[in-house]
Scaffold this motif. Structure first.
Motif, short mmCIF file in Angstrom:
data_model
loop_
_atom_site.label_atom_id
_atom_site.label_comp_id
_atom_site.label_asym_id
_atom_site.label_seq_id
_atom_site.Cartn_x
_atom_site.Cartn_y
_atom_site.Cartn_z
N VAL A 18 0.80 -1.19 0.17
CA VAL A 18 0.13 -0.05 -0.07
C VAL A 18 0.51 1.23 0.15
O VAL A 18 1.84 1.42 0.85
CB VAL A 18 -0.84 -0.07 1.10
N ILE A 38 -0.78 -0.26 -7.97
CA ILE A 38 -0.94 -0.85 -6.67
C ILE A 38 -1.80 -0.17 -5.72
O ILE A 38 -2.27 1.12 -6.28
CB ILE A 38 0.47 -0.95 -5.90
N ASP A 39 -2.32 -0.82 -4.70
CA ASP A 39 -3.18 0.17 -3.91
C ASP A 39 -2.72 1.35 -3.37
O ASP A 39 -1.64 1.31 -2.66
CB ASP A 39 -3.78 -0.79 -3.04
N THR A 40 -3.35 2.42 -3.45
CA THR A 40 -2.80 3.75 -3.07
C THR A 40 -3.97 4.37 -2.17
O THR A 40 -5.12 4.44 -2.45
CB THR A 40 -2.18 4.64 -4.10
N ILE A 41 -3.35 5.44 -1.33
CA ILE A 41 -4.29 6.45 -0.72
C ILE A 41 -3.38 7.78 -0.71
O ILE A 41 -2.13 7.70 -0.55
CB ILE A 41 -4.52 6.03 0.73
#
Lengths: 356, 248
Positions: B47, B64-67
Motif C-alpha cells: 500500500v 498498486i493500491d494507494t491512498i
C-alpha cells in the motif's frame, strides 16, 4: 443480558467490544482517557484487538483511517482541543466516505477550558472541518445510552459509510451506575460487517487508487452532491428522537444529551403539579429530526430551549423550525450543568409570564 | 509488443506520462521505487500513501493500491494500516514540508515507536507545489518566495538534517539513509534496503532523497544538477545513518 456497575467510559468500551470493534487509536485527554486505558487493558489480554497510543489527535485520526482502510472496525475517543485536532482526519473520512466511530465526551470550552462538562462541542462535532457536515451524531446523556449508542454507532458508520460520533460529556463518562449490557445476538441486532478498502480479496478490477484531491471544481462538486444525496437518502432510516409528554403540553422543552435527561426529571415534577410541559429531545443531532419537531411544536404556546452552551443548540433548533411562528426562549449556561430543580423554577417563571 | 525494460511493471500505464514538471527529480526516484517493487515482487501486498504538495501527483502513479492525504499524515495513516494488517508492505511518501515541518511529530514518533513502515521523503529545498516558499530544508542563503534575500540562518535557523535527527531517535533494527535522485544506483539500493527492512520485519525505515526542482529554483538542466549534486550534498551528506547488520 447482564447488569453491571460501570462508568460511562467503561460502558463505551464494553459497547465497542460488543459491536465488534477491533482497533482503537487515541491520545489521552480528560474526560475520555479511561476509554483509552480500558481498551489498552482489553488489547493486552486479547491479541485480536489492536491498540495504538499516538503522538496527538491528528495521528489518532489518521491511524484510525489506516485501520479502517485495512478492513478493521477502528475507533477513537477525544474531547475539547483534541476534538479540534482530530477534525483534520474526520473531514477526510467524510470526503472519502470512510466509516469511523469517535466518542466525544465534551469538556468546557473554548480552548483548554475546563475538563469535565459542557455541550459546547456540538458545532465542532456536527459540522467540524472544511466540509459540509455529512456525518452522523448521536447525543447521549448517561452511561446506559453510551453502551447502547456505541453499538449503534458502529453499525450506522459501517452500513452507510460516513463518520459516526457518540457525543457525550464528562458527567456521563465518569458517573458510576448500573448499566444493562447485552450481546447483539440476544437483542437480534445485526452486526454490520467490515471489509478492506485497500488490499482487499478481490483485485480483479486492478489496483485501487484513492485520492483526496481533485483537479477540477466540477469533479469535487459532483462528488459532494453524490455524497449529499446518499446522506439525505438514509436520513429517515437513522434519525432518532425522544418525545416525552408533548401531547397536550403547552410548553415544549427542547434539549439534548445530559440536559434532556435533567429536563425529563423536571417534567415529572411539573406534571405532578399539573403543569402542561413536555420534552422533545433530538437523539441524532445530525441528521436532525426536523419534521418531527415541526409537527410536535404545532399550536404550542412556548418553546424552551435548554443547553450547556451559549446558543449552539438554539441556532440548530431555530434553523430546523424556520418559518414557524411560535415564541421561543432559551436557557443557555455554557460549561455549566443544569439540574431539574432549576429547570422547574425557570419553567414556572415562563408559565407565570405567559399566563399574565 | 516487446517488453519495455525502462518502465516498471508496478507503474500504471494509463496515468503516464507522469504529472511532474520537466526536470523534476521525483520521477527518477519513483521509477526506482517501481523497479524495486517489481524486483521484490511485492506489488500485490503493497500500500502506497502519498501526501499533499507535489507528492500528491502520484496518487494514481502505481498499479498498486494507494491512498492520498496531506501534511505528513501519510505516516500515521500507514502506521494504522500496518497495525491492522501486518502482512502489508506500507510506503509513506512525502515532501520536506509534510515530514519535517507540518507533520514532523509523526515521523519523530514513528521512529521512536519503531513502527515497521517505510517512509520516503523528497528533499528539494523548497515548498514546490505552492510556488517555492522556504522549507526546513532550504539552504542558508538560498532564495525563496518567503525568503526574498535568501535564508538568513540568524533569523530562521539552519537547514534541518532529517535522517541524522531520526537516527538519534530510532531503535536498533531501523534503516535510515540519505540518497539523491540522480545517482540511480545508490538511490535504488537504498530504496531496496528500506523496503527489505520492512519485509524482514525489523523495524522503522526512512530514506531522504535529494531531488531537483528546476521550476522553483529557476535553474536550467545543468544548474539543477549542479545545485542538487554539489550544493545540496555539501549540506546534506549522502549515506546510511542507521543500518541493521543484515542489510549492510
Amino acid at each position: 443480558m447482564n447488569k453491571e456497575l460501570l462508568t460511562g467510559n467503561q460502558a463505551i468500551v464494553k459497547g465497542a467490544l460488543a459491536s465488534g470493534a477491533q482497533m482503537m487509536t487515541g491520545y489521552p485527554i480528560t474526560p475520555t482517557t479511561e476509554i483509552l486505558e480500558n481498551w489498552a487493558e482489553e488489547a493486552a489480554k486479547n491479541s485480536n484487538l489492536n491498540f495504538l497510543q499516538t503522538e496527538d489527535e491528528m495521528s489518532a485520526g489518521f491511524s484510525m483511517i489506516g485501520g479502517v482502510l485495512a478492513g478493521l472496525k477502528t475507533f477513537s475517543a477525544t474531547a475539547g482541543p483534541g476534538n479540534v485536532l482530530m477534525q483534520d482526519a474526520l473531514v477526510m473520512a467524510e470526503s472519502m466516505r470512510l466509516p469511523t466511530v469517535v466518542f466525544i465526551n465534551q469538556r468546557g470550552g473554548p480552548s483548554t477550558g475546563t475538563v469535565i462538562y459542557s455541550q459546547q462541542e456540538l458545532n465542532l462535532t456536527c459540522f467540524g472541518g472544511n466540509g459540509e457536515g455529512l456525518r452522523i451524531v448521536y447525543s447521549v446523556g448517561n452511561p446506559q445510552e453510551m453502551y447502547d449508542y456505541a453499538i449503534k454507532a458502529f453499525n450506522t458508520a459501517w452500513r452507510y459509510r460516513f463518520p459516526a460520533f457518540v457525543l457525550g460529556d464528562g458527567y456521563s463518562a465518569k458517573t458510576l451506575t448500573e448499566v444493562e449490557t447485552y450481546s447483539l445476538e440476544e437483542r437480534k441486532i445485526e452486526r454490520v460487517s467490515s471489509a478492506p478498502y485497500l488490499l482487499g480479496e478481490d483485485n480483479s478490477s486492478g489496483s485501487v487508487n484513492l485520492r483526496n484531491t481533485y483537479n477540477l471544481e466540477t469533479e469535487l462538486n459532483t462528488l459532494l452532491m453524490k455524497h449529499k444525496m446518499a446522506f439525505d437518502g438514509f436520513t429517515s432510516e437513522i434519525v432518532e428522537f425522544d418525545d416525552y409528554q408533548t401531547l397536550g403540553a403547552e410548553i415544549v422543552i427542547v434539549a439534548h444529551g445530559n440536559i434532556a435527561i435533567s429536563a425529563k426529571c423536571a417534567i415529572d415534577i411539573l406534571k405532578s403539579e399539573d403543569e402542561k410541559v413536555g420534552l422533545f429531545r433530538p437523539i441524532t443531532l445530525n441528521p436532525f429530526p426536523s419534521e418531527t419537531l415541526r409537527s410536535v411544536v404545532q399550536k404550542k404556546k412556548l418553546i424552551v430551549v435548554i443547553e450547556s452552551s451559549l446558543g449552539q443548540f438554539e441556532r440548530m433548533v431555530k434553523e430546523n423550525l424556520y418559518g414557524e411562528n411560535i415564541p421561543m426562549v432559551a436557557i443557555k449556561k455554557p460549561a455549566l450543568g443544569i439540574n431539574p430543580d432549576e429547570i422547574v423554577e425557570r419553567v414556572k417563571d415562563f408559565l407565570k409570564e405567559m399566563n399574565g | 509488443m516487446a517488453e519495455n525494460n525502462n518502465f516498471p511493471k508496478s507503474w500504471k500505464k494509463s496515468s503516464k506520462p507522469h504529472k511532474f514538471c520537466p526536470g523534476c527529480g521525483q520521477s527518477l526516484a519513483l521509477k526506482n521505487l517501481g523497479f524495486v517493487i517489481d524486483e521484490l515482487q511485492i506489488a500485490d501486498k503493497t500500500v502506497y500513501a502519498c501526501d499533499i504538495g507535489c507528492s500528491l501527483l502520484t496518487w494514481d502513479m502505481f498499479e498498486i493500491d494507494t491512498i492520498q492525504t496531506h501534511h505528513g499524515r501519510v505516516v500515521p495513516t500507514m502506521v494504522g494500516f500496518k497495525l491492522a494488517k501486518p502482512s502489508a508492505i506500507t510506503i509513506a511518501f512525502m515532501g520536506d514540508g509534510g515530514g519535517y515541518a507540518i507533520g514532523a511529530q509523526h515521523l519523530i514518533n514513528a521512529a521512536m515507536r519503531d513502527d515497521p513502515i517505510t517512509a520516503i521523503l523528497i528533499n528539494n529545498a523548497n515548498y514546490a507545489m505552492t510556488g517555492g516558499q522556504m522549507a526546513p530544508t532550504t539552504l542558508v542563503g538560498q532564495k525563496a518566495t518567503t525568503a526574498p534575500n535568501g535564508r538568513d540562518w540568524q533569523k530562521v535557523g539552519k537547514p534541518i538534517h532529517g535522517p541524522e535527527m531520526l537516527a538519534e531517535i530510532a531503535q536498533e533494527g531501523s534503516y535510515i539513509a540519505r540518497t539523491i535522485s540522480t545517482d540511480i544506483a545508490d538511490c535504488k539500493t537504498k530504496i531496496r534496503k528500506a523496503l527489505q527492512n520492512q519485509i524482514d520485519g525489523r523495524g522503522f525505515s526512512f530514506i531522504e532523497i535529494i531531488s531537483m526542482c528546476p521550476v522553483n529554483w529557476h535553474t536550467d538542466a545543468l544548474q539543477s544538477l549542479d545545485f542538487s549534486e554539489k550544493e545540496m550534498t555539501k549540506v546534506y551528506p549522502l549515506g546510511e545513518f542507521k543500518c541493521p547488520q543484515k542489510l549492510a
